[in-house]
Write a protein that holds these residues in place. Structure first.
Motif, short mmCIF file in Angstrom:
data_model
loop_
_atom_site.label_atom_id
_atom_site.label_comp_id
_atom_site.label_asym_id
_atom_site.label_seq_id
_atom_site.Cartn_x
_atom_site.Cartn_y
_atom_site.Cartn_z
N ALA A 270 0.84 -1.20 0.00
CA ALA A 270 0.00 0.00 0.00
C ALA A 270 0.87 1.25 0.00
O ALA A 270 0.54 2.25 -0.65
N CYS A 271 1.97 1.21 0.73
CA CYS A 271 2.89 2.35 0.75
C CYS A 271 3.50 2.57 -0.64
O CYS A 271 3.62 3.72 -1.11
N ARG B 250 4.80 6.15 -0.64
CA ARG B 250 5.25 6.40 0.73
C ARG B 250 6.19 5.28 1.17
O ARG B 250 6.27 4.23 0.53
N SER B 251 6.84 5.51 2.30
CA SER B 251 7.71 4.49 2.89
C SER B 251 7.04 3.90 4.12
O SER B 251 6.44 4.63 4.91
N PRO B 252 7.13 2.58 4.31
CA PRO B 252 6.59 1.98 5.54
C PRO B 252 7.20 2.58 6.80
O PRO B 252 6.59 2.53 7.87
N ASP B 253 8.37 3.18 6.68
CA ASP B 253 9.02 3.80 7.84
C ASP B 253 8.23 4.99 8.37
O ASP B 253 8.44 5.45 9.49
N ALA C 181 -5.20 -0.06 3.74
CA ALA C 181 -4.62 0.42 2.48
C ALA C 181 -5.20 1.78 2.10
O ALA C 181 -4.47 2.69 1.66
N GLU C 182 -6.51 1.94 2.29
CA GLU C 182 -7.16 3.22 2.00
C GLU C 182 -6.64 4.31 2.94
O GLU C 182 -6.44 5.46 2.54
N ALA C 183 -6.41 3.94 4.20
CA ALA C 183 -5.88 4.90 5.16
C ALA C 183 -4.48 5.35 4.78
O ALA C 183 -4.14 6.54 4.86
N ILE C 184 -3.66 4.41 4.36
CA ILE C 184 -2.30 4.75 3.93
C ILE C 184 -2.34 5.71 2.74
O ILE C 184 -1.57 6.67 2.67
N THR D 199 -0.65 7.85 9.59
CA THR D 199 0.66 7.62 10.21
C THR D 199 0.60 6.49 11.23
O THR D 199 1.63 5.90 11.56
N HIS D 200 -0.59 6.21 11.76
CA HIS D 200 -0.78 5.16 12.76
C HIS D 200 -1.91 4.24 12.31
O HIS D 200 -3.04 4.71 12.09
N LEU D 201 -1.62 2.96 12.15
CA LEU D 201 -2.63 1.96 11.80
C LEU D 201 -2.98 1.16 13.04
O LEU D 201 -2.09 0.75 13.79
#
Length: 226
Positions: free
Chosen positions: A21-22, A27-30, A202-205, A210-212
């Motif tokens: 998703a990132c 985006r980065s998973p970091d 995935a939609e949130a990303i 920033t927080h799942l």
């Protein structure tokens, strides 16, 4: 290693899904904090998750969270409280909760600000048309943000929300993101967005979470509440 192969597989699948998703969102998973919600699960499951690399766990009932946090005090964990919190339990929750995602009224702000240990907080926003649901109404978010900032003790991290079942998750998170931008006009440091659960992370990303807050996709079926 005591974690079951099933738990390890679920955790690996979710972390891979987050990475995908990132990548799709550029985006980065970091950039993300994965909070594994261990609602109703025993303390041993949390120990198993730590072996897999989890460092952030979430609970949503104070009566479950307090003894679990005490039992696991030896672990390198950040505890997130993600459920509705009664004002008269706020000070007790602040003893173990490093971050509280569900601040939705001024009485809770007042209680947390007077706790011995001041947690970081998110403002929970009600994204539904039901005033009985948890969360501050979108038109009162600035007022609540100002109350948090005025305490000078609580660190306002940003906003939190749950996508309504009858709305496309991405559109709901887009609304939440816009509300977060309003909050940042009052508190520039409040840059975080707590959004996305097992079925819609995935939609949130894609909308900047920033927080799942992910539970069953990693932990499996929850035990019956005690």
């Amino acid at each position: 290693m005591t974690a079951s192969p099933e738990l390890a597989d679920r955790y690996a699948a979710v972390t891979a899904g987050i990475a995908d998703a990132c990548a799709g969102a550029g985006r980065s998973p970091d950039e993300l904090t994965l909070v594994v919600v261990t609602k109703f699960h025993p303390a041993q499951l949390v120990r198993d998750l730590v072996e897999l690399g989890v460092r952030h766990v979430g609970e949503n009932r104070h009566q479950d969270a307090a003894p679990k946090a005490a039992e696991l005090a030896d672990l390198p964990l950040t505890w997130h409280f993600v459920g509705q919190l009664q004002s008269n339990k706020a000070k007790a929750a602040a003893r173990y909760a490093d971050v509280i995602h569900s601040v939705d009224r001024e009485s809770l702000v007042t209680a947390l600000a007077s706790a011995e240990r001041a947690p970081d907080v998110f403002l929970e926003v009600n994204l539904t048309d039901d005033p009985g649901r948890g969360g501050v109404s979108p038109d009162r978010v600035e007022e609540l943000a100002e109350a948090v900032v005025a305490t000078e003790r609580l660190r306002l991290r940003g906003v939190m929300g749950v996508a309504p079942l009858d709305e496309d998750a991405r559109s709901a998170f887009a609304r939440l993101r816009a509300i977060g931008e309003r909050v940042r006009s009052l508190a520039p440091e409040a840059t975080d967005l707590s959004a996305g659960m097992s079925g819609d992370y995935a939609e949130a990303i894609a909308e900047g979470a920033t927080h799942l807050r992910i539970g069953t996709a990693i932990t499996g079926k929850r035990p019956a509440p005690q």
